[in-house]
Design a protein around this motif. Structure first.
Motif, PDB file in Angstrom:
ATOM      1  N   TYR A   1       1.016  -1.160  -0.167  1.00  0.00           N
ATOM      2  CA  TYR A   1       0.059   0.076  -0.074  1.00  0.00           C
ATOM      3  C   TYR A   1       0.931   1.296   0.178  1.00  0.00           C
ATOM      4  N   GLY A   2       1.427   1.575  -1.149  1.00  0.00           N
ATOM      5  CA  GLY A   2       2.516   2.720  -1.363  1.00  0.00           C
ATOM      6  C   GLY A   2       1.725   3.838  -1.652  1.00  0.00           C
ATOM      7  N   ASP A   3       2.227   5.104  -2.044  1.00  0.00           N
ATOM      8  CA  ASP A   3       1.746   6.475  -1.874  1.00  0.00           C
ATOM      9  C   ASP A   3       0.622   6.371  -3.154  1.00  0.00           C
ATOM     10  N   ASP A   4       1.018   5.408  -4.179  1.00  0.00           N
ATOM     11  CA  ASP A   4      -0.054   5.390  -5.335  1.00  0.00           C
ATOM     12  C   ASP A   4      -1.316   4.931  -4.966  1.00  0.00           C
ATOM     13  N   VAL A   5      -1.149   3.812  -4.212  1.00  0.00           N
ATOM     14  CA  VAL A   5      -2.409   3.292  -3.767  1.00  0.00           C
ATOM     15  C   VAL A   5      -3.375   4.263  -2.809  1.00  0.00           C
ATOM     16  N   ARG A   6      -2.516   4.580  -1.652  1.00  0.00           N
ATOM     17  CA  ARG A   6      -3.116   5.777  -0.777  1.00  0.00           C
ATOM     18  C   ARG A   6      -3.956   6.777  -1.688  1.00  0.00           C
ATOM     19  N   GLY A   7      -2.875   7.496  -2.620  1.00  0.00           N
ATOM     20  CA  GLY A   7      -3.577   8.447  -3.221  1.00  0.00           C
ATOM     21  C   GLY A   7      -5.044   8.069  -3.934  1.00  0.00           C
ATOM     22  N   ALA A   8      -4.873   6.750  -4.680  1.00  0.00           N
ATOM     23  CA  ALA A   8      -5.934   6.386  -5.233  1.00  0.00           C
ATOM     24  C   ALA A   8      -7.200   6.111  -4.483  1.00  0.00           C
ATOM     25  N   PHE A   9      -6.997   5.762  -2.957  1.00  0.00           N
ATOM     26  CA  PHE A   9      -8.098   5.645  -1.992  1.00  0.00           C
ATOM     27  C   PHE A   9      -8.768   6.857  -1.710  1.00  0.00           C
ATOM     28  N   ALA A  10      -7.811   7.737  -1.510  1.00  0.00           N
ATOM     29  CA  ALA A  10      -8.408   9.281  -1.283  1.00  0.00           C
ATOM     30  C   ALA A  10      -8.984   9.940  -2.401  1.00  0.00           C
ATOM     31  N   ALA A  11      -8.826   9.416  -3.502  1.00  0.00           N
ATOM     32  CA  ALA A  11      -9.618   9.918  -4.734  1.00  0.00           C
ATOM     33  C   ALA A  11     -10.800   9.482  -5.067  1.00  0.00           C
ATOM     34  N   ALA A  12     -11.028   8.024  -4.495  1.00  0.00           N
ATOM     35  CA  ALA A  12     -12.008   7.255  -4.969  1.00  0.00           C
ATOM     36  C   ALA A  12     -13.355   7.530  -4.119  1.00  0.00           C
ATOM     37  N   ASP A  13     -14.560   7.200  -4.611  1.00  0.00           N
ATOM     38  CA  ASP A  13     -15.844   7.477  -4.014  1.00  0.00           C
ATOM     39  C   ASP A  13     -16.131   6.218  -2.886  1.00  0.00           C
ATOM     40  N   VAL A  14     -15.378   5.078  -3.144  1.00  0.00           N
ATOM     41  CA  VAL A  14     -15.564   3.888  -2.626  1.00  0.00           C
ATOM     42  C   VAL A  14     -14.288   2.961  -2.666  1.00  0.00           C
ATOM     43  N   VAL A  15     -13.904   2.457  -1.696  1.00  0.00           N
ATOM     44  CA  VAL A  15     -13.096   1.373  -1.580  1.00  0.00           C
ATOM     45  C   VAL A  15     -13.474  -0.084  -1.543  1.00  0.00           C
ATOM     46  N   ALA A  16     -13.459  -1.055  -2.251  1.00  0.00           N
ATOM     47  CA  ALA A  16     -13.999  -2.230  -2.361  1.00  0.00           C
ATOM     48  C   ALA A  16     -12.961  -3.350  -1.935  1.00  0.00           C
ATOM     49  N   ILE A  17     -13.001  -4.065  -0.924  1.00  0.00           N
ATOM     50  CA  ILE A  17     -11.951  -4.998  -0.635  1.00  0.00           C
ATOM     51  C   ILE A  17     -12.579  -6.329  -0.667  1.00  0.00           C
ATOM     52  N   SER A  18     -12.016  -7.267  -1.644  1.00  0.00           N
ATOM     53  CA  SER A  18     -12.465  -8.842  -1.696  1.00  0.00           C
ATOM     54  C   SER A  18     -11.209  -9.669  -1.840  1.00  0.00           C
ATOM     55  N   CYS A  19     -11.524 -10.744  -0.982  1.00  0.00           N
ATOM     56  CA  CYS A  19     -10.236 -11.763  -1.084  1.00  0.00           C
ATOM     57  C   CYS A  19      -8.828 -11.256  -0.959  1.00  0.00           C
TER      58      CYS A  19
ATOM     59  N   THR B   1      -2.792  -6.756   6.899  1.00  0.00           N
ATOM     60  CA  THR B   1      -4.064  -6.280   7.535  1.00  0.00           C
ATOM     61  C   THR B   1      -3.827  -5.001   8.211  1.00  0.00           C
ATOM     62  N   ALA B   2      -2.676  -4.929   8.858  1.00  0.00           N
ATOM     63  CA  ALA B   2      -2.573  -3.552   9.504  1.00  0.00           C
ATOM     64  C   ALA B   2      -2.179  -2.436   8.514  1.00  0.00           C
ATOM     65  N   GLU B   3      -1.526  -2.853   7.377  1.00  0.00           N
ATOM     66  CA  GLU B   3      -1.117  -1.699   6.217  1.00  0.00           C
ATOM     67  C   GLU B   3      -2.346  -1.552   5.705  1.00  0.00           C
ATOM     68  N   LEU B   4      -3.278  -2.296   5.326  1.00  0.00           N
ATOM     69  CA  LEU B   4      -4.659  -2.126   4.564  1.00  0.00           C
ATOM     70  C   LEU B   4      -5.362  -0.985   5.663  1.00  0.00           C
ATOM     71  N   GLY B   5      -5.473  -1.331   6.740  1.00  0.00           N
ATOM     72  CA  GLY B   5      -6.377  -0.457   7.823  1.00  0.00           C
ATOM     73  C   GLY B   5      -5.663   0.672   7.915  1.00  0.00           C
ATOM     74  N   GLU B   6      -4.463   0.779   8.003  1.00  0.00           N
ATOM     75  CA  GLU B   6      -3.793   2.269   8.133  1.00  0.00           C
ATOM     76  C   GLU B   6      -4.038   3.177   6.894  1.00  0.00           C
ATOM     77  N   ALA B   7      -4.143   2.463   5.583  1.00  0.00           N
ATOM     78  CA  ALA B   7      -4.417   3.097   4.283  1.00  0.00           C
ATOM     79  C   ALA B   7      -5.703   3.516   4.465  1.00  0.00           C
ATOM     80  N   LEU B   8      -6.529   2.746   4.793  1.00  0.00           N
ATOM     81  CA  LEU B   8      -8.037   3.288   4.640  1.00  0.00           C
ATOM     82  C   LEU B   8      -8.283   4.326   5.853  1.00  0.00           C
TER      83      LEU B   8
END
Length: 305
Positions: free
Chosen positions: A107-125, A134-141
């Motif tokens: 979950y680098g800067d590109d992914v975190r930037g994409a999270f911030a710009a999106a209307d929703v983040v969907a997590i699957s599998c 999981t901790a990194e994903l939680g921090e990015a969210l």
């Protein structure tokens, strides 16, 4: 429809084996959801682990065909692959390669930037049984106010620690706008009926729970209300159930983004669209989201051949 979504999870090659021989499809639950949401008119990106190999090139080309941006974590073990063997009823069993079993997303800067710009983040599998991931994903969210939805989508062949998976999954449930679960998830992770799991997730704080019951249809539960819907009675036979849950998840998210339902009538309309998408998807081989309009003017006896 306007809006943007980022989907996080798996991208792989589905190798299908049945009496008809061996065929390959681009797949993965998260990839199916990302492509499905793109087909429903959303600007979509996929965050997934993809290898620098022929299979990875196939995945990249497929996503580009549907206008889905790939934010890839490199895979030293190559691209994930699932070998599925089908029964006469179309239900698959899976065998996952080493890349699938040792999946890792960064979950680098590109992914975190994409999270911030999106209307929703969907997590699957994702690998909820890997505490570090999981901790990194939680921090990015947590670094953004973007709402998110979760489909835990555990797979027996990739699950290493069930208790850890449940802890990781439930750690993100309290702030989730939507959580999707199916009967297999309830049985594998909790050993309880799906109705019981629905109530547990609402008690944990989920905004809404999409519960899928296979041939029994689906329900959406929110605090204080439940709406149900049977499988949509579309023409043609069921050919392949592989992408039904992913189609239902994608259509539910798209409907939620469009309407932001706040009462049972609103959720019932969203669920009806989700069941239409799931039923249409099952009329074709592969997991690509379809709508009932795809069945118009087709020779229904030849679908899937």
């Amino acid at each position: 429809m306007t809006g943007s979504a980022v989907v996080v999870g798996d991208a792989l090659i589905d190798e299908l084996r049945d009496d008809g021989g061996v065929r390959e499809f681009v797949g993965g639950a998260a990839l199916n959801v990302a492509v499905g949401m793109a087909r429903l008119g959303l600007r979509t990106a996929l965050v997934a682990m993809v290898g620098e190999d022929d299979a990875g090139a196939h995945i990249r080309s497929y996503l580009a065909d549907f206008g889905v941006t790939l934010l890839a974590t490199p895979s030293p073990l190559g691209t994930a692959r699932a070998v599925s063997t089908r029964s006469g009823a179309g239900e698959p069993t899976y065998d996952f390669n080493e890349a699938s079993q040792k999946r890792r997303i960064r979950y680098g800067d590109d992914v975190r930037g994409a999270f911030a710009a999106a209307d929703v983040v969907a997590i699957s599998c994702v690998a909820f049984d890997d505490g570090e991931q999981t901790a990194e994903l939680g921090e990015a969210l947590a670094a953004t106010r973007t709402p998110y939805a979760i489909d835990p989508n555990p797979r027996t062949g990739m699950l290493r620690d069930k208790a850890a998976f449940v802890r990781g999954f439930e750690g993100l449930v309290p702030k989730a706008a939507i959580v999707k679960v199916g009967e297999d998830d309830a049985d594998l992770l909790y050993g309880t009926p799906l109705d019981t799991l629905r109530a547990r997730l609402i008690d944990l704080g989920a905004g809404a729970v999409l519960a899928t019951y296979g041939a029994g249809g689906a329900a959406i539960e929110t605090p204080g209300s439940v709406v149900t819907r049977p499988i949509s009675p579309l023409p043609g036979r069921v050919v392949d159930t592989m992408g039904a849950g992913d189609a239902a998840f994608a259509a539910t998210l798209a409907g939620w983004m469009r309407d932001r339902p706040a009462n049972p009538d609103g959720w019932s309309a969203v669920l009806a669209e989700a069941m239409d998408a799931a039923a249409a998807t099952c009329r074709f081989e592969g997991a690509l989201l379809r709508l009932p309009s795809a069945l118009a003017d087709l020779d229904l006896d030849r679908i899937g051949t």
